[in-house]
Design a protein around this motif. Sequence first.
Motif: not given
Length: 208
Positions: A26-45
């Motif tokens: 699960l690549v954080e930067i890709e998840l940020c783009e996919q879910f339109d979210a900040s790096r912080f929000a993705v890491r917390a998720a």
Amino acid sequence: MVADARVTEELKAAILRGEFAPRQRLVEIELCEQFDASRFAVRAALQALEADGLVERQRNRGARIREIGIDEAVEITQVREVVEGLIARRAAERVDDAEAEALAEIGRAMHAAVAAGEVGEYSDLNARLHALLRDIARHDKANGIIAHLHGQMVRHQFALSRVPGRSKVSVHQHQAIIDAVIARDADAAEAAMRAHIVSVIEALRAIV
């Protein structure tokens, strides 16, 4: 770290839908783009979903989808046997007439789905039945345990639903649970649920 509820729920739903494969990174930067979210929000998720047993972190390699092997799936299902047995017992003790009719209707629909060979419809009805039993039981702790375990078992449950002839076996087990709850027979309801879950364990082992 406080998780963003939207990102957590959307990522969790994507995992449960099978959009990510077991062991997939699960690549954080890709998840940020996919879910339109900040790096912080993705890491917390990711942290929240790690606690749910859906994600695992590897040192120096980030996060990936956690793979649940058959042995672990059997252990999880053994826990389900106990907890869902309790839920069935409580449902039999608490069910009202309207809830009893709703259970009976699901039972009729399950038989119709099996007769028509509608595997997907039967799987959905299976989920509805267990959800309704949890609602009737009104046991928050038991429901919380089942909700936590459900996500870890989704892939195995999907595989089981595709086993030829499995629905023809389980529909009668589900009917026995429904009949016992409607009859307000707590002992029979718990016994029927436990027998059904034991059958699930046997089917899991047979997949291997």
